[in-house]
Motif scaffolding. Structure first.
Motif, PDB file in Angstrom:
ATOM      1  N   GLN A   1       0.840  -1.208   0.000  1.00  0.00           N
ATOM      2  CA  GLN A   1       0.000   0.000   0.000  1.00  0.00           C
ATOM      3  C   GLN A   1       0.875   1.258   0.000  1.00  0.00           C
ATOM      4  OE1 GLN A   1      -1.716   1.162   4.083  1.00  0.00           O
ATOM      5  NE2 GLN A   1      -1.425  -1.039   4.259  1.00  0.00           N
ATOM      6  N   VAL A   2       2.129   1.105   0.453  1.00  0.00           N
ATOM      7  CA  VAL A   2       3.074   2.235   0.421  1.00  0.00           C
ATOM      8  C   VAL A   2       3.952   2.073  -0.813  1.00  0.00           C
ATOM      9  CG1 VAL A   2       4.981   3.381   1.625  1.00  0.00           C
ATOM     10  CG2 VAL A   2       3.080   2.393   2.922  1.00  0.00           C
ATOM     11  N   THR A   3       3.916   3.034  -1.710  1.00  0.00           N
ATOM     12  CA  THR A   3       4.731   2.937  -2.924  1.00  0.00           C
ATOM     13  C   THR A   3       6.138   3.472  -2.630  1.00  0.00           C
ATOM     14  OG1 THR A   3       4.067   5.102  -3.731  1.00  0.00           O
ATOM     15  CG2 THR A   3       2.744   3.234  -4.461  1.00  0.00           C
ATOM     16  N   GLY A   4       7.101   2.938  -3.368  1.00  0.00           N
ATOM     17  CA  GLY A   4       8.491   3.368  -3.197  1.00  0.00           C
ATOM     18  C   GLY A   4       9.188   2.488  -2.167  1.00  0.00           C
ATOM     19  N   GLY A   5      10.326   1.932  -2.541  1.00  0.00           N
ATOM     20  CA  GLY A   5      11.037   1.011  -1.658  1.00  0.00           C
ATOM     21  C   GLY A   5      11.518   1.657  -0.367  1.00  0.00           C
ATOM     22  N   LYS A   6      12.080   2.853  -0.455  1.00  0.00           N
ATOM     23  CA  LYS A   6      12.590   3.520   0.754  1.00  0.00           C
ATOM     24  C   LYS A   6      11.420   3.861   1.688  1.00  0.00           C
ATOM     25  CE  LYS A   6      14.962   6.714  -1.637  1.00  0.00           C
ATOM     26  NZ  LYS A   6      15.005   6.189  -3.009  1.00  0.00           N
ATOM     27  N   GLU A   7      10.353   4.342   1.079  1.00  0.00           N
ATOM     28  CA  GLU A   7       9.158   4.699   1.846  1.00  0.00           C
ATOM     29  C   GLU A   7       8.559   3.454   2.497  1.00  0.00           C
ATOM     30  OE1 GLU A   7       9.964   5.577  -1.222  1.00  0.00           O
ATOM     31  OE2 GLU A   7       9.728   7.747  -1.405  1.00  0.00           O
ATOM     32  N   ARG A   8       8.624   2.321   1.766  1.00  0.00           N
ATOM     33  CA  ARG A   8       8.071   1.059   2.288  1.00  0.00           C
ATOM     34  C   ARG A   8       8.893   0.568   3.477  1.00  0.00           C
ATOM     35  NH1 ARG A   8       7.568  -2.124  -2.585  1.00  0.00           N
ATOM     36  NH2 ARG A   8       5.915  -0.623  -2.948  1.00  0.00           N
ATOM     37  N   ILE A   9      10.220   0.700   3.396  1.00  0.00           N
ATOM     38  CA  ILE A   9      11.077   0.276   4.516  1.00  0.00           C
ATOM     39  C   ILE A   9      10.759   1.122   5.754  1.00  0.00           C
ATOM     40  CG2 ILE A   9      13.462   0.244   5.371  1.00  0.00           C
ATOM     41  CD1 ILE A   9      14.349  -0.358   2.441  1.00  0.00           C
ATOM     42  N   ARG A  10      10.647   2.416   5.555  1.00  0.00           N
ATOM     43  CA  ARG A  10      10.369   3.310   6.690  1.00  0.00           C
ATOM     44  C   ARG A  10       9.016   2.980   7.332  1.00  0.00           C
ATOM     45  NH1 ARG A  10      12.087   8.656   8.440  1.00  0.00           N
ATOM     46  NH2 ARG A  10      13.575   8.730   6.716  1.00  0.00           N
ATOM     47  N   TYR A  11       8.037   2.747   6.473  1.00  0.00           N
ATOM     48  CA  TYR A  11       6.699   2.414   6.966  1.00  0.00           C
ATOM     49  C   TYR A  11       6.757   1.124   7.787  1.00  0.00           C
ATOM     50  CZ  TYR A  11       1.878   0.649   6.773  1.00  0.00           C
ATOM     51  OH  TYR A  11       0.651   0.121   7.088  1.00  0.00           O
ATOM     52  N   TYR A  12       7.491   0.126   7.281  1.00  0.00           N
ATOM     53  CA  TYR A  12       7.622  -1.160   7.991  1.00  0.00           C
ATOM     54  C   TYR A  12       8.263  -0.938   9.360  1.00  0.00           C
ATOM     55  CZ  TYR A  12       9.581  -5.689   9.261  1.00  0.00           C
ATOM     56  OH  TYR A  12       9.934  -6.828   9.942  1.00  0.00           O
ATOM     57  N   MET A  13       9.309  -0.130   9.390  1.00  0.00           N
ATOM     58  CA  MET A  13       9.999   0.122  10.659  1.00  0.00           C
ATOM     59  C   MET A  13       9.058   0.798  11.647  1.00  0.00           C
ATOM     60  SD  MET A  13      13.672   1.379   9.156  1.00  0.00           S
ATOM     61  CE  MET A  13      14.565   1.468  10.711  1.00  0.00           C
ATOM     62  N   GLU A  14       8.328   1.787  11.167  1.00  0.00           N
ATOM     63  CA  GLU A  14       7.425   2.518  12.060  1.00  0.00           C
ATOM     64  C   GLU A  14       6.353   1.598  12.628  1.00  0.00           C
ATOM     65  OE1 GLU A  14       7.942   6.874   9.891  1.00  0.00           O
ATOM     66  OE2 GLU A  14       6.157   5.686   9.474  1.00  0.00           O
ATOM     67  N   LYS A  15       5.879   0.692  11.794  1.00  0.00           N
ATOM     68  CA  LYS A  15       4.751  -0.150  12.203  1.00  0.00           C
ATOM     69  C   LYS A  15       5.180  -1.419  12.952  1.00  0.00           C
ATOM     70  CE  LYS A  15       0.486  -1.821  10.579  1.00  0.00           C
ATOM     71  NZ  LYS A  15      -0.746  -1.713  10.415  1.00  0.00           N
ATOM     72  N   TYR A  16       6.294  -2.021  12.530  1.00  0.00           N
ATOM     73  CA  TYR A  16       6.645  -3.339  13.076  1.00  0.00           C
ATOM     74  C   TYR A  16       7.896  -3.360  13.949  1.00  0.00           C
ATOM     75  CZ  TYR A  16       3.196  -4.990   9.688  1.00  0.00           C
ATOM     76  OH  TYR A  16       2.034  -5.191   8.991  1.00  0.00           O
ATOM     77  N   VAL A  17       8.844  -2.483  13.710  1.00  0.00           N
ATOM     78  CA  VAL A  17      10.078  -2.484  14.523  1.00  0.00           C
ATOM     79  C   VAL A  17      10.481  -1.052  14.906  1.00  0.00           C
ATOM     80  CG1 VAL A  17      11.238  -4.680  13.966  1.00  0.00           C
ATOM     81  CG2 VAL A  17      11.349  -2.817  12.321  1.00  0.00           C
ATOM     82  N   PRO A  18       9.596  -0.359  15.643  1.00  0.00           N
ATOM     83  CA  PRO A  18       9.875   1.058  15.942  1.00  0.00           C
ATOM     84  C   PRO A  18      11.192   1.268  16.690  1.00  0.00           C
ATOM     85  CG  PRO A  18       7.938   0.258  17.155  1.00  0.00           C
ATOM     86  CD  PRO A  18       8.295  -0.807  16.188  1.00  0.00           C
TER      87      PRO A  18
END
Ligand code: XBP
Ligand code: MG
Length: 262
Positions: free
Chosen positions: A54-71
């Motif tokens: 749902q988050v486009t862009g690889g860098k943006e996707r990594i950041r989103y994952y970190m915020e949601k799953y490994v803050p």
């Protein structure tokens, strides 16, 4: 003699999910290989990856994952540079996968590109993905010379906001010097559709594994793929006047441009 005597001036292709099924067996394992190289125990399985898309862009996707799953991992001095380095490693692995030739073009893509060129209708790319990913995919599927066939290649960070924002489509339209009314976009996702429609471009959706249940309101037509004469596509919704159970070719796209439908 001018070969194109229709109002269709250009076709703008998305890349991931549209030109090729790159996500599940391309980008996803490349992210996982980069995580491993960085000593991270993160693993994006196919289901989790579907959510992250749902988050486009690889860098943006990594950041989103970190915020949601490994803050806890967000606590780094220069988080943006660290993500950029991790993403660079991911791109290296993705390019290796492309070079192996395991990621083919989807049905009808090569056929339509060749036909559009023959008819002197412009072709362009409008994608969120990293520019090298586009050039490698084209090189390994259509051949090195195919890069010169595209009148504009809009990719990655050249615009401030990635899809679903319309920025990348505006950028490509400006490069082509064309109004949206003379162009058709081919996309596979809701984020892509939002982007192309916000730029005022009629859009055809060819659904992909991760996107078939998304909301495609506003698309001119939704199909399984562009189809081949030997293997017709299935229509999910919508139609193009006079298409009649056929594959998508230049004349179908020209009819769509000239119709009053969305
Ligand atoms: C594609 C993407 C891309 C790829 C990864 O979206 O979202 O982020 O998944 O590419 P679209 P990078 O098809 O709508 O353009 O890692 O190079 O960003
Ligand atoms: Mg896509």
């Amino acid at each position: 003699m001018k070969k194109n005597n229709t109002s269709l001036s250009a076709v703008l292709f998305d890349v991931d999910g549209t030109l090729a099924d790159t996500e599940r067996d391309g980008h996803r394992p490349a992210f996982n290989a980069a995580f491993k190289e960085f000593g991270l125990d993160w693993n994006w399985d196919t289901e989790l990856y579907g959510k992250l898309l749902q988050v486009t862009g690889g860098k943006e996707r990594i950041r989103y994952y970190m915020e949601k799953y490994v803050p806890s991992a967000l606590n780094k001095n220069d988080l943006s540079s660290w993500i950029a380095e991790l993403h660079k490693t991911k791109t290296k692995y993705f390019l290796d996968l492309l070079a192996k030739g395991n990621i083919p073009l989807r049905p009808g893509i090569a056929r339509l590109i060749h036909e559009l060129r023959e008819k002197e209708i412009k072709i362009a790319i409008a994608t969120t993905t990293t520019p090298e990913n586009v050039t490698s995919l084209l090189k390994f599927t259509l051949g090195e010379e195919s890069l010169s066939w595209f009148d504009a290649i809009g990719a990655g960070d050249i615009v401030p906001q990635k899809k679903p924002a319309p920025d990348i489509y505006y950028w490509v339209l400006e490069k082509l010097g064309l109004p949206p009314q003379q162009c058709i976009a081919i996309e596979d996702s809701e984020n892509g559709l939002k982007s192309s429609r916000s730029a005022g471009i009629k859009t055809i959706i060819t659904v992909s594994e991760y996107t078939y249940s998304q909301n495609f309101n506003g698309a001119a037509m939704v199909l399984t793929d562009l189809g081949e004469p030997s293997r017709l596509p299935s229509i999910v919704s919508g139609t193009i006047p006079n298409l009649n159970n056929s594959w998508i070719d230049a004349s179908a796209l020209a009819t769509l441009i000239e119709s009053n439908d969305q």
